[in-house]
Design an enzyme around this catalytic site. Structure first.
Site, PDB file in Angstrom:
ATOM      1  N   LYS A   1       0.821  -1.214   0.000  1.00  0.00           N
ATOM      2  CA  LYS A   1       0.000   0.000   0.000  1.00  0.00           C
ATOM      3  C   LYS A   1       0.857   1.267   0.000  1.00  0.00           C
ATOM      4  O   LYS A   1       0.334   2.366  -0.194  1.00  0.00           O
ATOM      5  CB  LYS A   1      -0.882  -0.047   1.257  1.00  0.00           C
TER       6      LYS A   1
ATOM      7  N   THR B   1       4.352 -11.605  15.591  1.00  0.00           N
ATOM      8  CA  THR B   1       5.303 -10.967  16.504  1.00  0.00           C
ATOM      9  C   THR B   1       5.250 -11.574  17.909  1.00  0.00           C
ATOM     10  O   THR B   1       4.202 -12.073  18.334  1.00  0.00           O
ATOM     11  CB  THR B   1       4.978  -9.454  16.602  1.00  0.00           C
ATOM     12  N   ASP B   2       6.340 -11.475  18.623  1.00  0.00           N
ATOM     13  CA  ASP B   2       6.376 -11.915  20.024  1.00  0.00           C
ATOM     14  C   ASP B   2       5.448 -11.076  20.906  1.00  0.00           C
ATOM     15  O   ASP B   2       5.093 -11.479  22.017  1.00  0.00           O
ATOM     16  CB  ASP B   2       7.804 -11.884  20.585  1.00  0.00           C
ATOM     17  N   GLU B   3       5.036  -9.898  20.405  1.00  0.00           N
ATOM     18  CA  GLU B   3       4.237  -8.997  21.246  1.00  0.00           C
ATOM     19  C   GLU B   3       2.847  -9.557  21.523  1.00  0.00           C
ATOM     20  O   GLU B   3       2.167  -9.100  22.443  1.00  0.00           O
ATOM     21  CB  GLU B   3       4.178  -7.606  20.615  1.00  0.00           C
TER      22      GLU B   3
ATOM     23  N   TYR C   1      -1.498  -2.319  18.642  1.00  0.00           N
ATOM     24  CA  TYR C   1      -0.694  -3.030  17.632  1.00  0.00           C
ATOM     25  C   TYR C   1      -0.720  -4.531  17.883  1.00  0.00           C
ATOM     26  O   TYR C   1      -1.082  -5.325  17.007  1.00  0.00           O
ATOM     27  CB  TYR C   1       0.755  -2.515  17.640  1.00  0.00           C
TER      28      TYR C   1
ATOM     29  N   LYS D   1      -2.413  -7.761  15.816  1.00  0.00           N
ATOM     30  CA  LYS D   1      -1.613  -8.910  15.329  1.00  0.00           C
ATOM     31  C   LYS D   1      -2.163 -10.213  15.905  1.00  0.00           C
ATOM     32  O   LYS D   1      -2.259 -11.226  15.207  1.00  0.00           O
ATOM     33  CB  LYS D   1      -0.133  -8.750  15.714  1.00  0.00           C
TER      34      LYS D   1
HETATM   35  P1  NAD Z   1       7.197  -1.910   8.200  1.00  0.00           P
HETATM   36  O1  NAD Z   1       6.320  -0.964   8.934  1.00  0.00           O
HETATM   37  O2  NAD Z   1       8.602  -1.521   7.900  1.00  0.00           O
HETATM   38  O3  NAD Z   1       6.520  -2.278   6.788  1.00  0.00           O
HETATM   39  C1  NAD Z   1       5.179  -2.616   6.663  1.00  0.00           C
HETATM   40  C2  NAD Z   1       4.865  -2.624   5.183  1.00  0.00           C
HETATM   41  O4  NAD Z   1       3.485  -3.005   5.004  1.00  0.00           O
HETATM   42  C3  NAD Z   1       5.031  -1.260   4.507  1.00  0.00           C
HETATM   43  O5  NAD Z   1       5.700  -1.406   3.276  1.00  0.00           O
HETATM   44  C4  NAD Z   1       3.591  -0.785   4.303  1.00  0.00           C
HETATM   45  O6  NAD Z   1       3.446   0.089   3.201  1.00  0.00           O
HETATM   46  C5  NAD Z   1       2.888  -2.102   4.083  1.00  0.00           C
HETATM   47  N1  NAD Z   1       1.445  -2.058   4.381  1.00  0.00           N
HETATM   48  C6  NAD Z   1       0.854  -1.550   5.501  1.00  0.00           C
HETATM   49  N2  NAD Z   1      -0.478  -1.706   5.404  1.00  0.00           N
HETATM   50  C7  NAD Z   1      -0.721  -2.318   4.221  1.00  0.00           C
HETATM   51  C8  NAD Z   1      -1.898  -2.748   3.564  1.00  0.00           C
HETATM   52  N3  NAD Z   1      -3.116  -2.565   4.110  1.00  0.00           N
HETATM   53  N4  NAD Z   1      -1.798  -3.362   2.353  1.00  0.00           N
HETATM   54  C9  NAD Z   1      -0.567  -3.543   1.794  1.00  0.00           C
HETATM   55  N5  NAD Z   1       0.574  -3.135   2.353  1.00  0.00           N
HETATM   56  C10 NAD Z   1       0.504  -2.545   3.566  1.00  0.00           C
HETATM   57  O7  NAD Z   1       7.118  -3.278   8.992  1.00  0.00           O
HETATM   58  P2  NAD Z   1       8.245  -4.358   9.330  1.00  0.00           P
HETATM   59  O8  NAD Z   1       8.992  -3.911  10.519  1.00  0.00           O
HETATM   60  O9  NAD Z   1       8.970  -4.727   8.080  1.00  0.00           O
HETATM   61  O10 NAD Z   1       7.313  -5.570   9.792  1.00  0.00           O
HETATM   62  C11 NAD Z   1       6.853  -6.526   8.835  1.00  0.00           C
HETATM   63  C12 NAD Z   1       5.999  -7.550   9.560  1.00  0.00           C
HETATM   64  O11 NAD Z   1       6.779  -8.185  10.562  1.00  0.00           O
HETATM   65  C13 NAD Z   1       4.779  -6.955  10.259  1.00  0.00           C
HETATM   66  O12 NAD Z   1       3.690  -7.804  10.053  1.00  0.00           O
HETATM   67  C14 NAD Z   1       5.180  -6.912  11.727  1.00  0.00           C
HETATM   68  O13 NAD Z   1       4.066  -7.061  12.562  1.00  0.00           O
HETATM   69  C15 NAD Z   1       6.108  -8.111  11.806  1.00  0.00           C
HETATM   70  N6  NAD Z   1       7.145  -7.995  12.841  1.00  0.00           N
HETATM   71  C16 NAD Z   1       7.962  -6.904  12.899  1.00  0.00           C
HETATM   72  C17 NAD Z   1       8.965  -6.836  13.880  1.00  0.00           C
HETATM   73  C18 NAD Z   1       9.889  -5.650  13.986  1.00  0.00           C
HETATM   74  O14 NAD Z   1      10.611  -5.551  15.000  1.00  0.00           O
HETATM   75  N7  NAD Z   1       9.948  -4.761  13.029  1.00  0.00           N
HETATM   76  C19 NAD Z   1       9.108  -7.889  14.795  1.00  0.00           C
HETATM   77  C20 NAD Z   1       8.261  -9.002  14.701  1.00  0.00           C
HETATM   78  C21 NAD Z   1       7.288  -9.043  13.703  1.00  0.00           C
HETATM   79  P1  TYD Z   2      10.224  -0.092  19.528  1.00  0.00           P
HETATM   80  O1  TYD Z   2      11.403  -0.026  18.620  1.00  0.00           O
HETATM   81  O2  TYD Z   2       9.122   0.883  19.339  1.00  0.00           O
HETATM   82  O3  TYD Z   2       9.697  -1.598  19.464  1.00  0.00           O
HETATM   83  P2  TYD Z   2       8.577  -2.332  20.390  1.00  0.00           P
HETATM   84  O4  TYD Z   2       7.785  -1.323  21.090  1.00  0.00           O
HETATM   85  O5  TYD Z   2       7.778  -3.019  19.325  1.00  0.00           O
HETATM   86  O6  TYD Z   2       9.333  -3.250  21.280  1.00  0.00           O
HETATM   87  O7  TYD Z   2      10.726   0.036  21.037  1.00  0.00           O
HETATM   88  C1  TYD Z   2      11.694  -0.829  21.573  1.00  0.00           C
HETATM   89  C2  TYD Z   2      11.868  -0.458  23.018  1.00  0.00           C
HETATM   90  O8  TYD Z   2      12.424   0.862  23.085  1.00  0.00           O
HETATM   91  C3  TYD Z   2      10.562  -0.399  23.791  1.00  0.00           C
HETATM   92  O9  TYD Z   2      10.779  -0.853  25.127  1.00  0.00           O
HETATM   93  C4  TYD Z   2      10.212   1.074  23.800  1.00  0.00           C
HETATM   94  C5  TYD Z   2      11.583   1.756  23.812  1.00  0.00           C
HETATM   95  N1  TYD Z   2      11.629   3.070  23.141  1.00  0.00           N
HETATM   96  C6  TYD Z   2      12.114   4.185  23.827  1.00  0.00           C
HETATM   97  O10 TYD Z   2      12.544   4.081  24.994  1.00  0.00           O
HETATM   98  N2  TYD Z   2      12.111   5.375  23.188  1.00  0.00           N
HETATM   99  C7  TYD Z   2      11.659   5.530  21.935  1.00  0.00           C
HETATM  100  O11 TYD Z   2      11.653   6.671  21.401  1.00  0.00           O
HETATM  101  C8  TYD Z   2      11.178   4.382  21.228  1.00  0.00           C
HETATM  102  C9  TYD Z   2      10.672   4.499  19.826  1.00  0.00           C
HETATM  103  C10 TYD Z   2      11.189   3.165  21.877  1.00  0.00           C
END
Ligand code: NAD
Ligand code: TYD
Length: 372
Positions: free
Chosen positions: A44, A144-146, A168, A172
């Protein structure tokens, strides 16, 4: 084990959310292997999606010949249906992913994480019901682990109950439950991965590591929430992407696989290591008002994925060093992320927090945080 590998000549993958951080890494890894796999990305292009993340593919004629980009929403059945119909597998990375934004504006999290996942499942179900020669595609739901919520002790297992605490993680968790229900009810070929906190090149600078890294490069304050003793388990992006592929190929239908990072650290420890790598002082750190409902600790058990033959390859210090190097070398990329709507978001999220921020003492080596 699945007898239909998804790599190789003629195989077609639909990667939703493939212009984001982890999804684009997955696509670059798969196409970069040059094994004939064809990839369609459906994205998107929200503020977090970025065509630049796929530029290396689009400028390489051989990879570009096996790649297609479709701009669209996973919640749109008319867009999703035909793409799912031609795919051997669907890997769903698409989501709204930032906890802080889910607190400010939760709606989009539900639209993509619940309705969008349902649309993908319905498209897979239509293929299964079609009864044609091609089997319905396998769907990998990247979660996600969350979804386990804050884990006070020990490590969450795949069989543990879900206890999400932010919009969030609730969205998920709802997606995961829908996926599980389509396995139980309709026998769809689905698998779920649950990755831990991921870091690396191309991560949007709203998340902890790239935000603090880019702020520090600009000698700007680093807003640490609360006491900074929250614990996360860090996973390098290529390990996350390749573990998802491992599950896609080898995972059992209907199963869930945790992907831990094997690197549990307090946020303070992460910030200390990052500043050391950057050669920047701790005096940039500000203790600011905490995130509401802030999960104290995430930790997962990875035995099930290990039994499938997976091992992470990147150690945290090494991954952090490559991440810092990448952000140093790709300043135009992150400056573009931190422009336009970013300024309004940053003011809303951090303006009053930073105005009231406090200088915070560095955590001394060996400080005991286990009593919390
Ligand atoms: P990101 O935010 O970098 O990217 C998300 C992508 O999804 C973007 O390109 C966005 O444009 C697209 N998108 C959002 N809504 C959409 C829709 N309705 N239709 C089509 N595309 C859409 O995310 P990320 O960090 O790469 O995470 C990817 C996946 O991994 C997610 O599902 C997230 O929940 C999961 N995840 C992320 C982490 C992390 O630490 N980043 C950890 C565990 C799991
Ligand atoms: P984040 O990268 O947002 O990932 P998540 O909330 O999915 O774990 O945050 C990682 C950790 O860092 C979380 O405990 C929140 C903390 N954090 C800060 O302390 N300051 C910040 O500005 C952000 C974005 C996160």
């Amino acid at each position: 084990m699945r007898d239909s590998p998804v790599a190789g000549p003629g195989r077609r993958l639909l990667v939703t959310g493939g212009a984001g951080f982890i999804g684009s890494c997955f696509v670059r890894e798969i196409l970069g292997r040059r094994d004939g796999t064809r990839v369609t990305v459906l994205d998107k292009l929200t503020y977090a999606g970025n065509r630049a993340n796929l530029a290396a593919i689009e400028t390489d004629p051989e990879q570009a010949s096996r790649f297609r980009f479709v701009h669209g929403d996973i919640a749109a059945p008319d867009v999703v249906g035909p793409l799912v119909a031609e795919a051997d597998a669907v890997v769903n990375f698409a989501a709204e992913t930032h906890v802080d934004r889910s607190i400010l504006e939760p709606e989009a999290f539900l639209a993509t994480g619940v309705v969008g996942v349902h649309v993908l499942l319905e498209a897979c179900r239509a293929e299964a019901a079609d009864g044609g020669l091609r089997p319905a595609p396998r769907l990998v739901q990247v979660s996600t682990d969350e979804v386990y919520g804050s884990v006070a002790n020990g490590h969450a297992r795949e069989t543990d109950p879900l206890a999400p605490r932010s919009p969030y993680s609730a969205a998920k968790a709802a997606g995961d439950l829908l996926v599980g229900s389509y396995f139980a009810t309709f026998g769809l070929d689905v698998v779920i991965t649950r990755g831990s906190n991921t870091y690396g090149p191309f991560q949007h600078p709203e998340k902890l590591i790239p935000l603090f890294l880019t702020n520090a490069l600009d000698d700007q304050p680093l807003p640490l929430y609360g006491d900074g003793l929250q614990r996360r388990d860090w996973l390098y992006v290529a390990d996350h992407a390749l573990a998802v592929e491992h599950v896609l190929i080898h995972g059992a239908a209907g199963e869930i696989y945790n992907i831990p990072g094997d690197t549990e650290r307090t946020n303070r420890e992460v910030v200390g290591l990052l500043l050391e790598e950057l050669g920047k002082p701790w005096s940039l750190v500000r203790q600011v008002e905490d995130r509401p409902g802030h999960d104290w600790r995430y930790a997962m058990d990875g035995a099930r994925l290990q039994a499938l033959g997976w091992r992470n390859r990147t150690d945290f210090r090494e991954g952090l060093a490559s991440t810092v190097a990448w952000f140093r070398d790709n300043e135009p990329w992150w400056r573009a992320c931190k422009s336009g709507d970013w300024t309004a978001y940053y003011d809303r999220q951090y303006g009053s927090r930073l105005a009231n921020g406090l200088l915070v003492a560095e955590l001394a080596a060996g400080d005991d945080v286990s009593s919390r």
